[in-house]
Scaffold this motif. Sequence first.
Motif, PDB file in Angstrom:
ATOM      1  N   LYS A 401       0.833  -1.199   0.000  1.00  0.00           N
ATOM      2  CA  LYS A 401       0.000   0.000   0.000  1.00  0.00           C
ATOM      3  C   LYS A 401       0.870   1.253   0.000  1.00  0.00           C
ATOM      4  O   LYS A 401       0.534   2.258  -0.635  1.00  0.00           O
ATOM      5  CB  LYS A 401      -0.940   0.007   1.204  1.00  0.00           C
ATOM      6  N   LEU A 404       1.851   1.930  -3.525  1.00  0.00           N
ATOM      7  CA  LEU A 404       0.742   2.556  -4.261  1.00  0.00           C
ATOM      8  C   LEU A 404       0.640   4.025  -3.883  1.00  0.00           C
ATOM      9  O   LEU A 404       0.466   4.895  -4.748  1.00  0.00           O
ATOM     10  CB  LEU A 404      -0.567   1.834  -3.956  1.00  0.00           C
ATOM     11  N   MET A 408       1.151   7.377  -6.370  1.00  0.00           N
ATOM     12  CA  MET A 408       0.215   8.489  -6.533  1.00  0.00           C
ATOM     13  C   MET A 408       0.883   9.830  -6.210  1.00  0.00           C
ATOM     14  O   MET A 408       0.601  10.838  -6.859  1.00  0.00           O
ATOM     15  CB  MET A 408      -1.015   8.286  -5.658  1.00  0.00           C
ATOM     16  N   ALA A 460       0.673   3.153 -13.057  1.00  0.00           N
ATOM     17  CA  ALA A 460       0.088   4.125 -12.136  1.00  0.00           C
ATOM     18  C   ALA A 460      -1.025   4.959 -12.760  1.00  0.00           C
ATOM     19  O   ALA A 460      -1.783   5.607 -12.033  1.00  0.00           O
ATOM     20  CB  ALA A 460       1.180   5.051 -11.594  1.00  0.00           C
ATOM     21  N   ARG A 462      -3.835   4.085 -14.379  1.00  0.00           N
ATOM     22  CA  ARG A 462      -5.191   3.646 -14.061  1.00  0.00           C
ATOM     23  C   ARG A 462      -5.571   4.011 -12.628  1.00  0.00           C
ATOM     24  O   ARG A 462      -6.687   4.470 -12.371  1.00  0.00           O
ATOM     25  CB  ARG A 462      -5.320   2.137 -14.270  1.00  0.00           C
ATOM     26  N   GLN A 463      -4.632   3.810 -11.691  1.00  0.00           N
ATOM     27  CA  GLN A 463      -4.908   4.161 -10.297  1.00  0.00           C
ATOM     28  C   GLN A 463      -5.115   5.673 -10.140  1.00  0.00           C
ATOM     29  O   GLN A 463      -5.969   6.110  -9.368  1.00  0.00           O
ATOM     30  CB  GLN A 463      -3.756   3.697  -9.398  1.00  0.00           C
ATOM     31  N   TRP A 464      -4.336   6.449 -10.872  1.00  0.00           N
ATOM     32  CA  TRP A 464      -4.506   7.913 -10.836  1.00  0.00           C
ATOM     33  C   TRP A 464      -5.897   8.307 -11.347  1.00  0.00           C
ATOM     34  O   TRP A 464      -6.567   9.146 -10.758  1.00  0.00           O
ATOM     35  CB  TRP A 464      -3.426   8.577 -11.674  1.00  0.00           C
TER      36      TRP A 464
END
Length: 492
Positions: A401, A404, A408, A460, A462-464
Amino acid sequence: MQTGDTERAELLNAFFASVFSDKENNARPEEFGANDSAEETQPRITKEIVQEYLASLDVFKYPGPDELHPRVLKEVADVISEPLAVLFENSWRTGEVPADWRRANVVPIFKKGKRENPNNYRPVSLTSIPGKILEQIIKQTVCEHLERNAVITNSQHGFLKNKSCQTYLILFFDRITSLVDEGNAVDVVYLDFSKAFDKVPHDILVKKLVKCGLDYATTQWICNWLTDRTQRVLINGSSSSWRRVTSGVPQGSVLGPVLFNIFINDLDDGLKGILIKFADDTKMGDTWLESSTCEKDLGVLVDHKLDMSQQCDTAAKKANAILGCINRSIASRSREVIVPLYSALVRPHLEYCVQFWAPQFKKDTDKLERVQRRATKMVKGLETMPYEERLRELGMFSLEKRRLRGDMIAMFKYIKGCHVEEGERLFSAAPEKRTRSNGSKLQERRFHLNIRKNFLTVRAVRQWNLLPRSVVESPSLEVFKQRLDNHMSGVL
């Protein structure tokens, strides 16, 4: 024993001096077209500026050859700030540099290899504290000029504001992983110039200072600061004799890194291909050379597979070794002791530039996570708890985590923060019809290989894009971190 230390000091100083150029530095700025114009803004240094620098001195630093200790200077700042301001301003305006500011006590720092080999030591110069304060003031002027006039090329990432080892690695390997994903064969050439800082020819450096448009007074001061330098080596209180320094920029000085950047700034002029620099480490593309299967790039192991498994293994081993030392050496098992030690000494090995080398396989993810599992289990009272409960109890995220979260934060810097210039080269905005969610959606790239899929600039995005608008539109990095943590605590 003292005699032995003196002999070692003489040996090391002789070696350090042997790499200097034999050419005398008699170059003056006017030889390269600089002139002392009355229209130039004259240097101004106020008492308040000097007092601010004196107040920020680290009292645990060693003094230079003049033996003016930072603790003493800091304690008498109110008394000496005004005369020092006058001295600094006159020195800068006239170019006259006191001899004490051109002397250095050199501390040999062991790197690796055999300790009896002088080549395995790095010379770090301890110079006059007052002289270094003026260096800081002059450095600010030089850096402002370089930034205002965009002097330093984008290929340089070392010793620059808002650039780092991580920005360097991500920018270069984004291109490499893209080429490999397209089916191209790629070779990378690593250049690490031997004794680069020590071999800088002063006359060429002065010429480049003039060429980049630096004002006459500053150029003249730097020229004189580099002229007639001397150094001696200190070992356990014993010193060598003094030797002349005829080339180079002092390692350990304030101005040294900035001057080195100026010196190598035109390294890639006229060169075809990809070139990215970090101080004296340089990479060039499109050239055939004898290859190796793995190289360490700014402390990160990169192999020919680009899967980062070797780096994960090395990071886990280093972290486990340090955790083992803590386990054997520290009697206390309280969270107030174990958690800070783990955070300061162990976790940095698991997260140094990890946005670049994040694990791609579950076995590597688990290998890194096991280190933190072991660390949290050392805390008294938590030994029998499940890992997730231990994390909640300690107010910690898992390493997965945290990576991740780091992704970000890196994305925010590239899209809205201090790395926007690089971000424009790495990311593209999504078409307007797809930006209804957070207002800053990015185009998701296609890929063929996992090495591309798992690289920051692809993984990163897609997560953004999934982040809520309230997080993405944070007015500052600190606010973004707070909102991101709240978001992650709620949904992950």
